[in-house]
Design an enzyme around this catalytic site. Structure first.
Site, PDB file in Angstrom:
ATOM      1  N   ASP A  30       0.808  -1.223   0.000  1.00 50.61           N
ATOM      2  CA  ASP A  30       0.000   0.000   0.000  1.00 50.61           C
ATOM      3  C   ASP A  30       0.840   1.272   0.000  1.00 50.61           C
ATOM      4  O   ASP A  30       2.063   1.233   0.203  1.00 50.61           O
ATOM      5  CB  ASP A  30      -0.951  -0.001   1.216  1.00 50.61           C
ATOM      6  N   ASN A  74      -7.671  -3.432  14.349  1.00 47.80           N
ATOM      7  CA  ASN A  74      -9.061  -3.676  13.932  1.00 47.80           C
ATOM      8  C   ASN A  74      -9.143  -4.794  12.884  1.00 47.80           C
ATOM      9  O   ASN A  74     -10.167  -4.983  12.241  1.00 47.80           O
ATOM     10  CB  ASN A  74      -9.701  -2.394  13.396  1.00 47.80           C
ATOM     11  N   HIS A 107      -7.280  -5.010  10.109  1.00 51.84           N
ATOM     12  CA  HIS A 107      -6.989  -4.672   8.710  1.00 51.84           C
ATOM     13  C   HIS A 107      -5.700  -5.338   8.236  1.00 51.84           C
ATOM     14  O   HIS A 107      -4.779  -5.569   9.020  1.00 51.84           O
ATOM     15  CB  HIS A 107      -6.999  -3.155   8.455  1.00 51.84           C
ATOM     16  N   GLU A 120      -9.682  -2.026   5.345  1.00 55.69           N
ATOM     17  CA  GLU A 120     -10.350  -1.790   6.618  1.00 55.69           C
ATOM     18  C   GLU A 120     -11.576  -2.697   6.764  1.00 55.69           C
ATOM     19  O   GLU A 120     -12.065  -3.250   5.766  1.00 55.69           O
ATOM     20  CB  GLU A 120     -10.781  -0.315   6.694  1.00 55.69           C
TER      21      GLU A 120
HETATM   22  C1  GLP Z   1      -0.571  -0.147   8.756  1.00 55.52           C
HETATM   23  C2  GLP Z   1      -0.197  -0.787   7.404  1.00 55.52           C
HETATM   24  C3  GLP Z   1      -0.386  -2.271   7.467  1.00 55.52           C
HETATM   25  C4  GLP Z   1       0.243  -2.753   8.758  1.00 55.52           C
HETATM   26  C5  GLP Z   1      -0.642  -2.339   9.902  1.00 55.52           C
HETATM   27  C6  GLP Z   1      -0.050  -2.590  11.266  1.00 55.52           C
HETATM   28  O1  GLP Z   1      -1.551   0.816   8.669  1.00 55.52           O
HETATM   29  N1  GLP Z   1      -0.875  -0.274   6.271  1.00 55.52           N
HETATM   30  O2  GLP Z   1       0.204  -2.880   6.327  1.00 55.52           O
HETATM   31  O3  GLP Z   1       0.349  -4.136   8.772  1.00 55.52           O
HETATM   32  O4  GLP Z   1      -1.092  -1.014   9.740  1.00 55.52           O
HETATM   33  O5  GLP Z   1       0.917  -1.635  11.573  1.00 55.52           O
HETATM   34  P1  GLP Z   1       2.012  -1.825  12.698  1.00 55.52           P
HETATM   35  O6  GLP Z   1       2.899  -2.898  12.239  1.00 55.52           O
HETATM   36  O7  GLP Z   1       2.700  -0.491  12.781  1.00 55.52           O
HETATM   37  O8  GLP Z   1       1.284  -2.176  13.941  1.00 55.52           O
END
Ligand code: GLP
Length: 245
Positions: free
Chosen positions: A67, A136, A138, A143
């Protein structure tokens, strides 16, 4: 889904890196799906250390990131392009032309989504996709409520995601409100998935993933339909699962 329990973030990172290195050595032209966020940073550090020490080569590897934020150019420190260069690509021998991330500044974002989806398909799909998970549920920036049939698409970020990611920005108001993400069906087409889960703030998400139903209201639950998913989770994230045993 196979779950590997490790002690802490460091061990998760080492184990994930070992897993990836083994795949790269077996198949030097592997198509890797990469993730951003706090979770994979340690894994990327371990990959860099191994590259320096053992010379594992990424010259023939192609990467596709999950992304990118809409509105951020690659030279913006908060863009995922910058993150990937800064956390991994600049320190290994990968050919940058083979590293793919959706553009956050495309002239037409719908065209960009189509281009990215086609590009992955043209390369024969992702062999190994690395994933983190949002609290959540995702995956990528898909989402809750995202269709399991979704391809690469434009998303409006959930307030909880904007809040969670504000730690990387100067303030919440600086976090973009939209992103381009691989869709759920794009992710599910990967031949293999490695999901990394670390920390107390992910324990509810992991519990729901392991015990909840498969539903679009919890995007990660779709992984239960995938034939080859390995989860590496640390003790803090696994804590809730243990209470139930
Ligand atoms: C972000 C990214 C995801 C990631 C997730 C968890 O928003 N777009 O690809 O896996 O949220 O993030 P983190 O690893 O900082 O907890």
């Amino acid at each position: 889904m196979k779950i590997i329990e490790v002690k802490d973030y460091q061990q998760m990172s080492n184990k994930a890196a070992e897993y990836i290195i083994e795949k790269v050595v077996q198949n030097p032209s592997i198509k890797l799906g990469l993730a951003t966020g706090g979770t994979p940073i340690g894994t990327y550090k371990s990959l860099i250390e191994d590259h320096k020490k053992n010379g594992t080569s990424y010259q023939k590897v192609t990467t596709f990131n999950l992304d990118e934020y809409i509105g951020l150019a690659g030279d913006n420190k908060n863009s995922y392009r910058y993150f990937m260069d800064d956390q991994l690509f600049n320190y290994i021998d990968i050919n940058k032309a083979k590293t793919n991330i959706p553009s956050g500044i495309a002239a037409d974002f719908q065209d960009e989504c189509n281009r990215y989806e086609d590009l992955i398909a043209k390369h024969g799909g992702v062999d190994l996709q690395i994933l983190g998970i949002g609290s959540n549920g995702h995956i990528g920036f898909n989402e809750p409520g995202t269709s399991f049939a979704s391809k690469t698409h434009i998303v409006k970020l959930a307030p909880s995601t904007i809040q969670a990611n504000a730690r990387f920005f100067k303030g919440m108001e600086e976090v973009p409100t939209q992103a381009i993400t691989m869709g759920i069906s794009t992710i599910m087409k990967s031949k293999e998935i490695l999901l990394l889960v670390s920390g107390d703030n992910k324990k509810e998400a992991l519990y729901r993933l392991m015990n909840g139903e498969i539903s679009e209201s919890f995007p990660a639950s779709v992984l239960k339909n995938h034939p080859c998913v390995t989860i590496i989770a640390d003790k803090a994230a696994i804590a809730d699962l243990k209470v139930q045993c």
